[in-house]
Structures are given as C-alpha cells and as structure tokens.
Design a protein around this motif. Structure first.
Motif, PDB file in Angstrom:
ATOM      1  N   ALA A 107       0.617  -1.356   0.176  1.00  0.00           N
ATOM      2  CA  ALA A 107       0.082   0.149  -0.595  1.00  0.00           C
ATOM      3  C   ALA A 107       0.821   1.099   0.139  1.00  0.00           C
ATOM      4  N   VAL A 108       1.877   1.308   0.823  1.00  0.00           N
ATOM      5  CA  VAL A 108       2.809   2.346   0.600  1.00  0.00           C
ATOM      6  C   VAL A 108       3.413   2.559  -0.733  1.00  0.00           C
ATOM      7  N   SER A 109       3.801   1.492  -1.060  1.00  0.00           N
ATOM      8  CA  SER A 109       4.364   1.283  -2.089  1.00  0.00           C
ATOM      9  C   SER A 109       3.496   2.236  -4.199  1.00  0.00           C
ATOM     10  N   GLY A 110       2.433   1.561  -3.433  1.00  0.00           N
ATOM     11  CA  GLY A 110       1.449   2.402  -4.838  1.00  0.00           C
ATOM     12  C   GLY A 110       0.962   3.233  -4.406  1.00  0.00           C
ATOM     13  N   LEU A 111       0.691   3.812  -2.917  1.00  0.00           N
ATOM     14  CA  LEU A 111       0.420   5.802  -2.981  1.00  0.00           C
ATOM     15  C   LEU A 111       1.555   5.985  -3.245  1.00  0.00           C
ATOM     16  N   ALA A 112       2.835   6.314  -3.088  1.00  0.00           N
ATOM     17  CA  ALA A 112       3.820   6.942  -3.551  1.00  0.00           C
ATOM     18  C   ALA A 112       3.629   6.922  -4.862  1.00  0.00           C
ATOM     19  N   TRP A 113       4.045   6.033  -5.051  1.00  0.00           N
ATOM     20  CA  TRP A 113       4.263   6.332  -6.592  1.00  0.00           C
ATOM     21  C   TRP A 113       2.814   6.824  -7.763  1.00  0.00           C
ATOM     22  N   THR A 114       1.604   6.266  -6.797  1.00  0.00           N
ATOM     23  CA  THR A 114       0.678   7.432  -7.554  1.00  0.00           C
ATOM     24  C   THR A 114       0.838   9.107  -7.218  1.00  0.00           C
ATOM     25  N   ILE A 115       1.292   9.318  -6.218  1.00  0.00           N
ATOM     26  CA  ILE A 115       2.034  10.634  -6.239  1.00  0.00           C
ATOM     27  C   ILE A 115       2.985  10.737  -6.801  1.00  0.00           C
ATOM     28  N   VAL A 116       3.710  10.371  -7.159  1.00  0.00           N
ATOM     29  CA  VAL A 116       5.217  10.590  -8.298  1.00  0.00           C
ATOM     30  C   VAL A 116       4.333  11.060  -9.653  1.00  0.00           C
ATOM     31  N   TYR A 117       3.584   9.870  -9.883  1.00  0.00           N
ATOM     32  CA  TYR A 117       2.415  10.049 -11.770  1.00  0.00           C
ATOM     33  C   TYR A 117       1.967  11.506 -12.077  1.00  0.00           C
ATOM     34  N   ILE A 118       1.094  11.707 -10.255  1.00  0.00           N
ATOM     35  CA  ILE A 118       0.284  12.929 -10.258  1.00  0.00           C
ATOM     36  C   ILE A 118       1.042  14.107 -10.311  1.00  0.00           C
ATOM     37  N   GLU A 119       1.859  13.855 -10.094  1.00  0.00           N
ATOM     38  CA  GLU A 119       3.186  15.216  -9.096  1.00  0.00           C
ATOM     39  C   GLU A 119       3.486  15.514 -10.910  1.00  0.00           C
ATOM     40  N   ALA A 120       3.973  13.859 -11.834  1.00  0.00           N
ATOM     41  CA  ALA A 120       4.748  14.810 -12.737  1.00  0.00           C
ATOM     42  C   ALA A 120       3.883  15.540 -13.757  1.00  0.00           C
ATOM     43  N   ILE A 121       2.440  14.755 -13.475  1.00  0.00           N
ATOM     44  CA  ILE A 121       1.379  15.417 -14.483  1.00  0.00           C
ATOM     45  C   ILE A 121       1.402  16.493 -13.790  1.00  0.00           C
ATOM     46  N   ARG A 122       1.093  17.215 -13.086  1.00  0.00           N
ATOM     47  CA  ARG A 122       0.791  18.516 -12.772  1.00  0.00           C
ATOM     48  C   ARG A 122       1.828  19.662 -13.195  1.00  0.00           C
ATOM     49  N   ILE A 123       3.348  19.019 -12.232  1.00  0.00           N
ATOM     50  CA  ILE A 123       4.819  19.585 -12.527  1.00  0.00           C
ATOM     51  C   ILE A 123       4.806  20.094 -14.217  1.00  0.00           C
ATOM     52  N   GLY A 124       4.560  18.463 -15.021  1.00  0.00           N
ATOM     53  CA  GLY A 124       4.977  18.712 -16.439  1.00  0.00           C
ATOM     54  C   GLY A 124       3.947  20.304 -17.316  1.00  0.00           C
ATOM     55  N   PHE A 125       2.741  19.804 -16.911  1.00  0.00           N
ATOM     56  CA  PHE A 125       1.785  20.899 -17.525  1.00  0.00           C
ATOM     57  C   PHE A 125       2.031  22.298 -16.974  1.00  0.00           C
ATOM     58  N   ARG A 126       2.550  22.480 -15.515  1.00  0.00           N
ATOM     59  CA  ARG A 126       3.142  23.939 -15.080  1.00  0.00           C
ATOM     60  C   ARG A 126       3.959  24.485 -15.873  1.00  0.00           C
ATOM     61  N   HIS A 127       4.933  23.234 -16.063  1.00  0.00           N
ATOM     62  CA  HIS A 127       6.451  24.007 -16.688  1.00  0.00           C
ATOM     63  C   HIS A 127       6.683  23.628 -18.227  1.00  0.00           C
ATOM     64  N   LYS A 128       5.621  23.133 -19.039  1.00  0.00           N
ATOM     65  CA  LYS A 128       5.784  22.860 -19.739  1.00  0.00           C
ATOM     66  C   LYS A 128       6.629  22.028 -21.013  1.00  0.00           C
ATOM     67  N   THR A 129       6.907  21.064 -20.047  1.00  0.00           N
ATOM     68  CA  THR A 129       8.020  19.733 -19.588  1.00  0.00           C
ATOM     69  C   THR A 129       7.686  18.336 -19.866  1.00  0.00           C
ATOM     70  N   TYR A 130       8.682  17.278 -19.488  1.00  0.00           N
ATOM     71  CA  TYR A 130       7.870  16.287 -19.531  1.00  0.00           C
ATOM     72  C   TYR A 130       8.589  16.028 -18.323  1.00  0.00           C
ATOM     73  N   ALA A 131       7.884  15.924 -16.872  1.00  0.00           N
ATOM     74  CA  ALA A 131       8.725  15.573 -15.534  1.00  0.00           C
ATOM     75  C   ALA A 131       9.366  14.315 -15.452  1.00  0.00           C
ATOM     76  N   MET A 132       9.784  13.127 -16.423  1.00  0.00           N
ATOM     77  CA  MET A 132      10.398  12.090 -16.263  1.00  0.00           C
ATOM     78  C   MET A 132      10.536  11.919 -17.165  1.00  0.00           C
ATOM     79  N   PRO A 133      12.090  11.255 -17.378  1.00  0.00           N
ATOM     80  CA  PRO A 133      13.554  11.141 -17.995  1.00  0.00           C
ATOM     81  C   PRO A 133      12.967  10.283 -18.917  1.00  0.00           C
ATOM     82  N   LEU A 134      12.842  10.011 -19.783  1.00  0.00           N
ATOM     83  CA  LEU A 134      12.769   9.861 -21.075  1.00  0.00           C
ATOM     84  C   LEU A 134      12.772   7.930 -21.700  1.00  0.00           C
ATOM     85  N   ALA A 135      13.886   7.760 -20.867  1.00  0.00           N
ATOM     86  CA  ALA A 135      14.184   5.801 -21.339  1.00  0.00           C
ATOM     87  C   ALA A 135      13.034   5.321 -19.586  1.00  0.00           C
TER      88      ALA A 135
END
Length: 228
Positions: free
Chosen positions: A7-35
């Motif tokens: 559950a800890v892992s699932g919650l933590a990774w969900t936060i990673v994805y939500i924050e990556a989407i949020r900051i990606g649109f905010r900064h107009k870039t992608y928030a996770m290395p391509l590979a």
C-alpha cells in the motif's frame, strides 16, 4: 508482498505520477526521464493486460491506473519535449526518436518475460528500471541546470515507492538481488533528494553554471587587426 508495504509503494508511486503530470503541464515539459518513462509505461501496461486476461488482482487494477497516468506523462513528452532537445533535432526527428524509445521499452519488457517468466521478469525488470530511473533523474537535473519539471515531492515519493518493495521482497522474501538493487536505488534517490534541496536553496549556483569558467584565449594578431 506485505500488504502494508504494498500500500505504501502504491500510494507513493501514485503521488509521483500525479505530481509529474501536474508539474509537466505547469512547466511545459515532461517530468520523467524519457527512458524511464518508456520502461514504466511498458511494464505497467504489459502486466495490466496480463491481469485483465487472467484473474484480476488489486495490483492489476493499480497497474491500469498507473498506465493511464503514464499516458498523460507521455503526452507531455510529445507536446512539450522538443524544447529540451538541441535545435538541430527537427520535430519529425524528435517524434521518430520518441517512438523508437517507447518501442524498444516494450521489446525489453517482453524479452524479460521470455527469459525469466512472469514472476521473475516483473520483479527484476521493475527494480532494474528503477535503478536506471534514479540515475536519470540526477542526470536530468544536471542537464536542465535546474528544477524545471522536477519537485521535491516527486523525489521523496519515488524513494519511498521503491524502498517499500525493497524491504518487502529483498528483506522479508529474502531476495539478495532485489535487496542489492533496491539499496542502490536508495543511494541514488537520496543523492537526488539532496540535490533538489540544494538546488531550491541555491538557484544562483545553477544559473552560474552557464557562465564560462575558463577565460577566452588571447586574441591573435590577425583578430586584433594587426599584421602578422
């Protein structure tokens, strides 16, 4: 896998994805290395499909949610990522390169399945790509000379999301390979967290990185307009 740690892992990774989407649109870039993004979406969609065609599990539902979140991050890559590449990389070249990386990521995941079977492939590929991701986040901060598309939330959640299964599989299930790779992930993740904190406190140091540190060479006689 231990339910609490899962559950800890699932919650933590969900936060990673939500924050990556949020900051990606905010900064107009992608928030996770391509590979890492390619390997992530390939892993999650591959095992989500396998769950859908068999007995549906909680992890299968989580994989589907994560894969959908990854699609949003993939969109930010193709929508905004061209700006992160040198000028000589044209839009068609950028698109072809992106498709090549994502196609290769699926091939790698399926080769793991063919070699190790579903149980081993899911674990080994997940931890190895996590180690790659941990190093690539550091490289992304250095390449971008700042925190564009990056946040402390992503850094900490990524670390916790990998630490939990490291304890569960590496320690409780007694897997030396997973434990070793998981420890290496934590080392890189903690370095990245430290770099993010430092970058937030000293943005001027990153800006100074653009300033040449070597004095230009002395002008030649010809450059000064003096006959040789």
């Amino acid at each position: 896998m231990d339910p609490f740690l899962s559950a800890v892992s699932g919650l933590a990774w969900t936060i990673v994805y939500i924050e990556a989407i949020r900051i990606g649109f905010r900064h107009k870039t992608y928030a996770m290395p391509l590979a890492a993004l390619g390997l992530n979406i390939a892993w999650e969609s591959t095992y989500a499909v396998r769950d859908l065609t068999g007995a549906m599990s909680l992890q299968g539902v989580v994989n589907i949610v994560w894969a959908l979140a990854d699609l949003a991050i993939v969109y930010t890559f193709f929508a905004f990522g061209r700006a992160e590449f040198p000028r000589f990389v044209t839009r068609p070249m950028f698109a072809v390169f992106g498709v090549l990386v994502f196609g290769t990521s699926y091939a790698v995941q399926w080769l793991f399945l063919a070699e190790f079977g579903e149980h081993g492939a899911a674990r080994y590929s997940a931890f190895l790509q996590n180690l790659l991701m941990s190093g690539l986040f550091i490289a992304m901060l250095v390449a971008r000379r700042g925190l564009r598309g990056q946040t402390l939330t992503i850094a900490i959640a990524k670390w916790l999301g990998t630490l939990a299964p490291t304890i569960s599989i590496g320690v409780i299930d007694n897997s030396p390979f997973i434990l070793g790779i998981g420890i290496l992930c934590s080392v890189f993740d903690l370095v990245y967290i430290g770099l993010v904190v430092w970058a937030k406190r000293h943005p001027e140091a990153l800006a100074a990185a653009d300033t040449p540190t070597v004095a230009p060479a002395a002008e030649t006689s010809a450059q000064r307009g003096v006959p040789a």
